[in-house]
Design a protein around this motif. Structure first.
Motif, PDB file in Angstrom:
ATOM      1  N   ALA A  30       0.782  -1.116   0.137  1.00  0.00           N
ATOM      2  CA  ALA A  30      -0.024  -0.172   0.019  1.00  0.00           C
ATOM      3  C   ALA A  30       0.969   1.199  -0.022  1.00  0.00           C
ATOM      4  O   ALA A  30       0.631   2.300  -0.784  1.00  0.00           O
ATOM      5  N   LEU A  31       1.949   1.211   0.833  1.00  0.00           N
ATOM      6  CA  LEU A  31       2.829   2.351   0.863  1.00  0.00           C
ATOM      7  C   LEU A  31       3.831   2.613  -0.545  1.00  0.00           C
ATOM      8  O   LEU A  31       3.680   3.670  -0.897  1.00  0.00           O
ATOM      9  N   ASP A  32       3.983   1.776  -1.045  1.00  0.00           N
ATOM     10  CA  ASP A  32       4.489   1.524  -2.443  1.00  0.00           C
ATOM     11  C   ASP A  32       3.761   2.176  -3.621  1.00  0.00           C
ATOM     12  O   ASP A  32       3.995   3.094  -4.288  1.00  0.00           O
ATOM     13  N   ILE A  33       2.423   1.806  -3.484  1.00  0.00           N
ATOM     14  CA  ILE A  33       1.340   2.319  -4.355  1.00  0.00           C
ATOM     15  C   ILE A  33       1.077   3.731  -4.158  1.00  0.00           C
ATOM     16  O   ILE A  33       1.362   4.236  -5.003  1.00  0.00           O
ATOM     17  N   TRP A  34       1.181   3.987  -3.099  1.00  0.00           N
ATOM     18  CA  TRP A  34       1.003   5.492  -2.574  1.00  0.00           C
ATOM     19  C   TRP A  34       1.933   6.378  -3.104  1.00  0.00           C
ATOM     20  O   TRP A  34       2.091   7.496  -3.460  1.00  0.00           O
ATOM     21  N   ALA A  35       3.476   5.891  -2.881  1.00  0.00           N
ATOM     22  CA  ALA A  35       4.474   6.529  -3.372  1.00  0.00           C
ATOM     23  C   ALA A  35       4.493   6.722  -4.920  1.00  0.00           C
ATOM     24  O   ALA A  35       5.080   7.801  -5.316  1.00  0.00           O
ATOM     25  N   ILE A  36       3.918   5.572  -5.525  1.00  0.00           N
ATOM     26  CA  ILE A  36       4.214   5.591  -7.096  1.00  0.00           C
ATOM     27  C   ILE A  36       3.302   6.719  -7.477  1.00  0.00           C
ATOM     28  O   ILE A  36       3.487   7.467  -8.445  1.00  0.00           O
ATOM     29  N   LEU A  37       1.894   6.819  -6.830  1.00  0.00           N
ATOM     30  CA  LEU A  37       0.966   7.996  -7.016  1.00  0.00           C
ATOM     31  C   LEU A  37       1.625   9.273  -6.837  1.00  0.00           C
ATOM     32  O   LEU A  37       1.289  10.147  -7.612  1.00  0.00           O
ATOM     33  N   ASN A  38       2.283   9.199  -5.954  1.00  0.00           N
ATOM     34  CA  ASN A  38       2.898  10.629  -5.605  1.00  0.00           C
ATOM     35  C   ASN A  38       3.789  11.118  -6.760  1.00  0.00           C
ATOM     36  O   ASN A  38       4.069  12.250  -7.112  1.00  0.00           O
ATOM     37  N   VAL A  39       4.597  10.029  -7.023  1.00  0.00           N
ATOM     38  CA  VAL A  39       5.710  10.245  -8.031  1.00  0.00           C
ATOM     39  C   VAL A  39       5.084  10.659  -9.334  1.00  0.00           C
ATOM     40  O   VAL A  39       5.172  11.576 -10.168  1.00  0.00           O
ATOM     41  N   VAL A  40       3.902   9.903  -9.707  1.00  0.00           N
ATOM     42  CA  VAL A  40       3.093  10.228 -11.112  1.00  0.00           C
ATOM     43  C   VAL A  40       2.572  11.601 -10.939  1.00  0.00           C
ATOM     44  O   VAL A  40       2.538  12.661 -12.074  1.00  0.00           O
ATOM     45  N   LYS A  41       2.029  11.877  -9.880  1.00  0.00           N
ATOM     46  CA  LYS A  41       1.394  13.459  -9.798  1.00  0.00           C
ATOM     47  C   LYS A  41       2.568  14.480  -9.605  1.00  0.00           C
ATOM     48  O   LYS A  41       1.893  15.516  -9.724  1.00  0.00           O
ATOM     49  N   SER A  42       3.792  14.224  -9.396  1.00  0.00           N
ATOM     50  CA  SER A  42       4.833  15.348  -8.986  1.00  0.00           C
ATOM     51  C   SER A  42       5.067  15.908 -10.298  1.00  0.00           C
ATOM     52  O   SER A  42       4.656  15.400 -11.614  1.00  0.00           O
ATOM     53  N   GLY A  43       5.734  17.063 -10.083  1.00  0.00           N
ATOM     54  CA  GLY A  43       6.048  18.133 -11.217  1.00  0.00           C
ATOM     55  C   GLY A  43       7.379  17.806 -12.009  1.00  0.00           C
ATOM     56  O   GLY A  43       7.932  18.282 -12.830  1.00  0.00           O
ATOM     57  N   ALA A  44       7.975  16.359 -11.520  1.00  0.00           N
ATOM     58  CA  ALA A  44       9.298  16.123 -12.339  1.00  0.00           C
ATOM     59  C   ALA A  44       9.184  15.603 -13.638  1.00  0.00           C
ATOM     60  O   ALA A  44       7.920  15.308 -14.095  1.00  0.00           O
ATOM     61  N   GLU A  45      10.275  15.764 -14.427  1.00  0.00           N
ATOM     62  CA  GLU A  45      10.193  15.299 -15.796  1.00  0.00           C
ATOM     63  C   GLU A  45      10.056  13.790 -15.679  1.00  0.00           C
ATOM     64  O   GLU A  45       9.949  12.941 -14.740  1.00  0.00           O
ATOM     65  N   VAL A  46       9.581  13.420 -16.950  1.00  0.00           N
ATOM     66  CA  VAL A  46       9.039  12.029 -17.374  1.00  0.00           C
ATOM     67  C   VAL A  46      10.222  10.902 -17.073  1.00  0.00           C
ATOM     68  O   VAL A  46       9.916  10.140 -16.583  1.00  0.00           O
ATOM     69  N   GLY A  47      11.157  11.177 -17.420  1.00  0.00           N
ATOM     70  CA  GLY A  47      12.722  10.334 -17.367  1.00  0.00           C
ATOM     71  C   GLY A  47      12.734  10.196 -15.596  1.00  0.00           C
ATOM     72  O   GLY A  47      13.036   9.019 -15.440  1.00  0.00           O
TER      73      GLY A  47
END
Length: 63
Positions: free
Chosen positions: A15-32
């Motif tokens: 669950a924490l990994d999924i939450w972290a991945i969702l946060n990464v996807v929603k972040s403003g970082a570049e795609v790479g």
């Protein structure tokens, strides 16, 4: 009791990994950068989660 506890810990980490991945996807970082963070979290679930919590990009997700 041991296998039940291990299963519960595994579900919490998932669950924490999924939450972290969702946060990464929603972040403003570049795609790479997002791809590298997601790979780190998926390939090293516990260590990747800890590294992301310390240094990773954050999105605008609230629980």
């Amino acid at each position: 009791m041991g296998s039940t506890f291990n299963g519960l810990v595994g579900l919490i980490i998932l669950a924490l990994d999924i939450w972290a991945i969702l946060n990464v996807v929603k972040s403003g970082a570049e795609v790479g950068v997002k791809v590298l963070w997601i790979l780190l979290i998926v390939l090293l679930p516990v260590l990747g989660l800890i590294i992301w919590a310390i240094a990773g990009p954050r999105g605008n997700i609230s629980l």
